[in-house]
Design a protein around this motif. Structure first.
Motif, PDB file in Angstrom:
ATOM      1  N   VAL A 106       0.839  -1.204   0.000  1.00 24.78           N
ATOM      2  CA  VAL A 106       0.000   0.000   0.000  1.00 24.78           C
ATOM      3  C   VAL A 106       0.873   1.254   0.000  1.00 24.78           C
ATOM      4  CG1 VAL A 106      -1.729   1.307   1.282  1.00 24.78           C
ATOM      5  CG2 VAL A 106      -1.926  -1.179   1.120  1.00 24.78           C
ATOM      6  N   GLY A 107       1.908   1.246   0.832  1.00 21.93           N
ATOM      7  CA  GLY A 107       2.823   2.381   0.854  1.00 21.93           C
ATOM      8  C   GLY A 107       3.569   2.531  -0.458  1.00 21.93           C
ATOM      9  N   LEU A 108       3.965   1.413  -1.065  1.00 22.98           N
ATOM     10  CA  LEU A 108       4.651   1.462  -2.352  1.00 22.98           C
ATOM     11  C   LEU A 108       3.756   2.071  -3.421  1.00 22.98           C
ATOM     12  CD1 LEU A 108       6.973   0.686  -4.283  1.00 22.98           C
ATOM     13  CD2 LEU A 108       5.927  -1.574  -4.485  1.00 22.98           C
ATOM     14  N   LEU A 109       2.482   1.686  -3.449  1.00 14.53           N
ATOM     15  CA  LEU A 109       1.547   2.254  -4.427  1.00 14.53           C
ATOM     16  C   LEU A 109       1.412   3.763  -4.236  1.00 14.53           C
ATOM     17  CD1 LEU A 109      -1.310  -0.397  -4.596  1.00 14.53           C
ATOM     18  CD2 LEU A 109       0.153   0.339  -6.479  1.00 14.53           C
ATOM     19  N   ARG A 110       1.402   4.182  -2.981  1.00 17.26           N
ATOM     20  CA  ARG A 110       1.287   5.614  -2.694  1.00 17.26           C
ATOM     21  C   ARG A 110       2.477   6.367  -3.289  1.00 17.26           C
ATOM     22  NH1 ARG A 110       1.326   5.163   2.478  1.00 17.26           N
ATOM     23  NH2 ARG A 110      -0.875   4.543   2.561  1.00 17.26           N
ATOM     24  N   GLN A 111       3.670   5.801  -3.146  1.00 18.86           N
ATOM     25  CA  GLN A 111       4.863   6.439  -3.698  1.00 18.86           C
ATOM     26  C   GLN A 111       4.867   6.427  -5.230  1.00 18.86           C
ATOM     27  OE1 GLN A 111       8.012   4.244  -1.667  1.00 18.86           O
ATOM     28  NE2 GLN A 111       8.403   6.051  -0.395  1.00 18.86           N
ATOM     29  N   LEU A 112       4.401   5.321  -5.809  1.00 21.02           N
ATOM     30  CA  LEU A 112       4.347   5.230  -7.266  1.00 21.02           C
ATOM     31  C   LEU A 112       3.353   6.235  -7.840  1.00 21.02           C
ATOM     32  CD1 LEU A 112       4.451   1.347  -7.670  1.00 21.02           C
ATOM     33  CD2 LEU A 112       6.191   2.954  -8.478  1.00 21.02           C
ATOM     34  N   ARG A 113       2.218   6.407  -7.180  1.00 22.83           N
ATOM     35  CA  ARG A 113       1.207   7.341  -7.677  1.00 22.83           C
ATOM     36  C   ARG A 113       1.681   8.791  -7.629  1.00 22.83           C
ATOM     37  NH1 ARG A 113      -3.234   4.103  -4.226  1.00 22.83           N
ATOM     38  NH2 ARG A 113      -3.994   2.674  -5.846  1.00 22.83           N
ATOM     39  N   GLY A 116       4.816   9.619  -7.879  1.00 22.19           N
ATOM     40  CA  GLY A 116       6.037   9.726  -8.669  1.00 22.19           C
ATOM     41  C   GLY A 116       7.309   9.729  -7.863  1.00 22.19           C
ATOM     42  N   ARG A 117       7.220   9.376  -6.559  1.00 25.51           N
ATOM     43  CA  ARG A 117       8.422   9.425  -5.711  1.00 25.51           C
ATOM     44  C   ARG A 117       9.223   8.136  -5.740  1.00 25.51           C
ATOM     45  NH1 ARG A 117       6.581  10.525  -0.062  1.00 25.51           N
ATOM     46  NH2 ARG A 117       4.594   9.674  -0.779  1.00 25.51           N
ATOM     47  N   ALA A 118       8.641   7.038  -6.213  1.00 27.32           N
ATOM     48  CA  ALA A 118       9.344   5.757  -6.247  1.00 27.32           C
ATOM     49  C   ALA A 118      10.104   5.608  -7.554  1.00 27.32           C
ATOM     50  CB  ALA A 118       8.352   4.609  -6.084  1.00 27.32           C
ATOM     51  N   PRO A 119      11.277   4.948  -7.534  1.00 28.43           N
ATOM     52  CA  PRO A 119      11.999   4.696  -8.790  1.00 28.43           C
ATOM     53  C   PRO A 119      11.118   3.923  -9.772  1.00 28.43           C
ATOM     54  CG  PRO A 119      13.355   4.154  -6.876  1.00 28.43           C
ATOM     55  CD  PRO A 119      11.986   4.410  -6.354  1.00 28.43           C
ATOM     56  N   GLY A 120      11.193   4.298 -11.045  1.00 33.78           N
ATOM     57  CA  GLY A 120      10.425   3.593 -12.070  1.00 33.78           C
ATOM     58  C   GLY A 120       8.959   3.942 -12.090  1.00 33.78           C
ATOM     59  N   ALA A 121       8.567   5.085 -11.491  1.00 33.18           N
ATOM     60  CA  ALA A 121       7.149   5.440 -11.413  1.00 33.18           C
ATOM     61  C   ALA A 121       6.529   5.623 -12.801  1.00 33.18           C
ATOM     62  CB  ALA A 121       6.971   6.700 -10.572  1.00 33.18           C
ATOM     63  N   LYS A 122       7.282   6.240 -13.720  1.00 33.29           N
ATOM     64  CA  LYS A 122       6.736   6.444 -15.066  1.00 33.29           C
ATOM     65  C   LYS A 122       6.504   5.108 -15.767  1.00 33.29           C
ATOM     66  CE  LYS A 122       8.500  11.091 -15.962  1.00 33.29           C
ATOM     67  NZ  LYS A 122       9.342  11.952 -16.856  1.00 33.29           N
ATOM     68  N   ARG A 123       7.455   4.206 -15.610  1.00 41.38           N
ATOM     69  CA  ARG A 123       7.288   2.877 -16.207  1.00 41.38           C
ATOM     70  C   ARG A 123       6.067   2.184 -15.618  1.00 41.38           C
ATOM     71  NH1 ARG A 123      11.644   0.716 -14.443  1.00 41.38           N
ATOM     72  NH2 ARG A 123      10.858  -0.908 -13.037  1.00 41.38           N
TER      73      ARG A 123
END
Length: 860
Positions: A480-487, A489-496
């Motif tokens: 859940v936390g990872l999804l929050r970061q991906l949404r 754009g803070r997680a590596p590879g968010a655009k991918r």
């Protein structure tokens, strides 16, 4: 030249494989050929356009990885002088560049498998070229079998299998006896040196930091030497082989940290396509020398131009399955000698080269000759669904280079049934057909489709699957936390991730279009639980419950235990849905032997709803303090849900006693003298004669409890006693008929004595210290008996325990003649004074056998 024909003279210029053009064209016209060519000969570049010219229509070329797909397509388009996506295009998961004019389409094996399932006839495709089939991936092996079968229906389909190292004959036979074309290698000089590491290359966590540092040192020293000795500016680029992406990134970091004017580049599947292209493009004249650090994908699937120096770690990643924990993953192991030789050959593709093996010659000698086929150790779930969709459940009826292991395939088919993707006979279901055509693994595809229908949220399902399936990970395992970061754009590879999520959402909506939503309100929850719901739909058996409130350990429905990382935000969740687990030891695993790497919270109701097929109700009847006690238990697989004491029924008694006997052994029964005697007699006959006489050892009787004790157990009331069972009658159920009629003849209960009386025969049942059948009798009752009687058709002599008139022991013998002629005289001397009323004749041979005293004998 015709605009639809490839210019082979231009494409093949300088390529050794071009010298075999005539032979290749002749073999291609037969409809099937196997091409074996060493690395550096140019087979990937030259053979596909040659085949395209021969068949005159569109062809497909497979490459084992996306990096190799893009590189091969780009190289062919460049040599053809056309734009990528025009005459030469490519397709892999998430990206497709083709047009109506495309003559050669480069794809991954997975893409071609799904195309075959959607279009079993491959309409519009005239030929398929399978490259790097020596890697023996599951997808490559399946493709060979499927395409060989297709060719029996389409004799106009041309098949080509290519490899650097290959059991060419086996592949040729699989393709119906096709011609084999051997392309000779280019014999550039190759120097091989060894720079062994004094410490350990591997530990429990994988490749050691010390060894990676050693690789960096060896690389820099070797390249410095190469630059000093180079005859031209293009002879000192280096290629470093390490087992995985993590090691690539670490070695790149170490090399860059050591400084210098070298351009250090990573090459693995997780970096962007722009970075991949940069690594495989080659160095321009005004650029610094390069060191490319790569996984095994540069081993044979693509060429890195300008490389004359190779540094080999001697390690590789291979699939391993831990059946006990239901986990499959990549593990770091020693590479094969074949792999090491291919890596070394990369240094001498374009001229004289040097390879430095960062291990010893002894390590090289210990390497396995070849890497085992992946099908022997992989999780076969995806393969099982492909085979079911192809109409060959379990691989039955399909010719493969290596058949899948029966046990692993049976497990995979069992999971498919539990997910409703195949029916009871292994045939694919409508839902299974939809899942098989999605470009993801079985579990991800099932979660994507079921999430879109049951949860009613295709977008969330796509986001979760995109995060899980594309190597996005959270240090605390909280999805859940990872999804929050991906949404955000803070997680590596968010655009991918965003691109992949949108693609999967589109595919999910197309797949379920027209389906009615089947979910209930129990699956329409807060976002936190909804994420866990999607994960649980992928792996219902990995739904897990916290073992205790203070620990990090969780018990899975499958029975596996694993721990969340220390400090994880999942700590407060009683129920979680787990996507990824990794074997581990020490504190991180909290004593479970595994660490959870990705999971999401889940409500108990959702867990039970999703994994309903795993919910079990059992009645556990046991003997406690001599009485039957019963508990009703409800569980989700191995996870207990409830445990309630209930009133025993008559039907509980038998199972309770049976369980009690298996725990406490047969001594819990009341063994009468007759029961012990019968068991001893049967044991003796079985030992001497064997079948059909039954084995009555403890282990055998416990294994066959239902056969001999079952009828008694089924009639017992709840208040019955275990001691009320007639064990003698129960054992008689094991007697073989008609052989049982000889029981008294082979092993009688009693022995007739010379005195006219009889004595009970004691049959020893302790097989570890068996002494044979024993008769205890007064010495005087055996006068005149010269030879011990023998039982079981004369096989076994009776052992006599000779007793005094007061029933005290005098002697033990199985040889009465020797006793009368020897020890008897000493016994007579010692006993006649103690028992003067009883006969002690000097000659026991002629004396009357009797149980009477001297006086009673005279009165007769």
């Amino acid at each position: 030249m015709d605009q639809h024909t490839f210019d082979l003279s231009k494409i093949g210029a300088g390529l050794p494989v071009a010298r075999s053009q005539a032979q290749l064209e002749r073999a291609a016209r037969t409809g099937a050929m196997v091409v074996t060519a060493p690395p550096g000969t140019g087979k990937t570049t030259f053979v596909p356009p040659l085949v395209a010219n021969v068949v005159g229509q569109r062809i497909i070329l497979t490459q084992p990885r996306r990096v190799a797909v893009r590189a091969a397509a780009s190289r062919l388009a460049q040599l053809d002088g056309s734009e990528l996506g025009e005459r030469v295009g490519f397709t892999f998961r998430g990206e497709r560049r083709v047009s109506a004019r495309t003559r050669i389409e480069v794809v991954t094996p997975g893409v071609l498998i799904r195309r075959l399932l959607s279009d079993p006839g491959l309409e519009g495709i005239a030929a398929v070229v399978l490259d790097e089939v020596h890697e023996r991936s599951v997808d490559n092996d399946l493709l060979l079998g499927m395409l060989a079968e297709l060719r029996t229906l389409r004799d106009d389909l041309t098949l080509t299998a290519m490899s650097a190292t290959l059991n060419a004959q086996a592949v040729a036979e699989l393709l119906g006896g096709s011609e084999i074309v051997y392309v000779p290698s280019v014999l550039h000089p190759l120097q091989i040196d060894y720079e062994p590491f004094a410490g350990a290359r591997l530990d429990q966590r994988g490749v050691t930091r010390e060894y990676l540092s050693h690789l960096a040192d060896v690389t820099l020293a070797a390249q410095a030497q190469a630059q000093a000795q180079a005859h031209s500016d293009n002879e000192s680029d280096a290629l470093v082989f390490v087992p995985g992406a993590r090691e690539v990134d670490e070695v790149v970091r170490l090399l860059r940290a050591r400084g210098g004017s070298v351009d250090v580049l990573p090459l693995h599947g997780r970096i962007s396509s722009k970075e991949q292209d940069r690594a495989v493009r080659g160095r321009l004249k005004d650029q610094p020398h390069r060191i490319v650090v790569s996984t095994s994908l540069a081993e044979s699937a693509l060429t890195v131009p300008g490389v004359r120096l190779v540094i080999d770690s001697g390690l590789s990643r291979e699939v391993r399955r831990d059946a006990a924990r239901d986990m499959t993953g990549l593990v770091t192991v020693s590479a094969s000698r074949s792999s090491a030789e291919q890596r070394a050959g990369r240094a001498a593709r374009q001229g004289p080269g040097r390879t430095v093996r960062a291990y010893s010659e002894a390590d090289f000698a210990r390497m396995p000759a070849e890497a085992p086929p992946e099908i022997l150790s992989a999780d076969l779930l995806d393969a099982a669904l492909v085979l079911a969709a192809w109409g060959a459940p379990g691989g039955r009826g399909l010719s493969l280079l290596t058949m899948p292991p029966t046990g692993a395939m049976d497990r995979a088919e069992g999971v498919l049934k539990s997910l409703d993707l195949v029916d009871g006979s292994g045939r694919i279901t409508p839902q299974g057909t939809k899942v098989s055509r999605l470009p993801t693994g079985v579990r991800d595809a099932r979660a994507l489709l079921s999430g879109a229908t049951e949860l009613g949220d295709a977008q969330l399902s796509a986001e979760v699957v995109a995060a899980c399936s594309d190597d996005h990970r959270a240090s605390d395992a909280d999805l859940v936390g990872l999804l929050r970061q991906l949404r955000t754009g803070r997680a590596p590879g968010a655009k991918r991730w965003q691109h992949e999520a949108r693609r999967l959402e589109r595919l999910a909506r197309e797949a379920v279009e027209g389906d009615e939503r089947t979910g209930s309100t129990t699956l329409t929850t807060a976002t936190t639980d909804a994420v866990g719901t999607v994960v649980a739909l992928a792996r219902p058996e990995w739904i897990a419950r916290r073992v205790n409130s203070s620990g990090r350990a969780y018990l899975f429905a499958s029975g596996t235990r694993a721990a969340i990382p220390e400090g994880s935000s999942l700590q407060g969740s009683e129920w979680i849905a787990v996507y990824e687990v990794q074997r581990a030891e020490g504190r991180s695993a909290d004593g479970t032997g595994a660490v959870i790497r990705l999971a999401a919270p889940l409500g108990e109701e959702q867990a039970i709803h999703i994994a309903g097929s795993l919910v079990a109700h059992t009645r556990d009847a046991r003997i406690e303090s001599g009485r039957v006690r019963v508990r009703e238990r409800r569980s989700l697989g191995a996870i207990p849900l409830s445990d309630t004491p209930v009133t025993p029924r008559d039907t509980d008694t038998g199972p309770a006693i049976a369980a009690h006997l298996r725990e406490e052994a047969l001594a819990a029964l009341r063994w009468s003298d007759s029961a012990l005697s019968l068991r001893g007699r049967l044991a003796l006959i079985h030992r001497e004669v064997g079948e059909p006489w039954p084995d009555v050892s403890d282990s055998a009787l416990l294994d066959s409890l239902e056969d001999w004790l079952g009828p008694d157990l089924r009639t017992l009331r709840a208040d019955a006693s275990l001691h009320g069972i007639d064990v003698t009658s129960a054992l008689r159920r094991l007697l073989p008929w008609p052989e049982a009629a000889r029981l008294d003849e082979l092993a009688p209960e009693r022995l007739r004595l010379p005195s006219g009386g009889s004595a009970r025969i004691n049959y020893e049942t302790d097989t570890a210290e068996h002494t044979g059948p024993v008769v205890a009798a007064k010495l005087q009752e055996l006068f005149g008996l010269a030879e011990s009687p023998r039982l079981v058709d004369g096989r076994v002599p009776i052992q006599f325990h000779l007793l005094s008139p007061g029933r005290g022991p005098l002697a033990v013998t199985s040889d009465l003649a020797s006793f009368w002629n020897g020890p008897y005289a000493q016994v007579r001397k010692e006993m006649r004074g103690r028992y003067p009323k009883h006969p002690w004749p000097e000659d026991p041979w002629s004396a009357q056998a009797t149980a009477l005293t001297n006086r009673r004998l005279r009165q007769q």
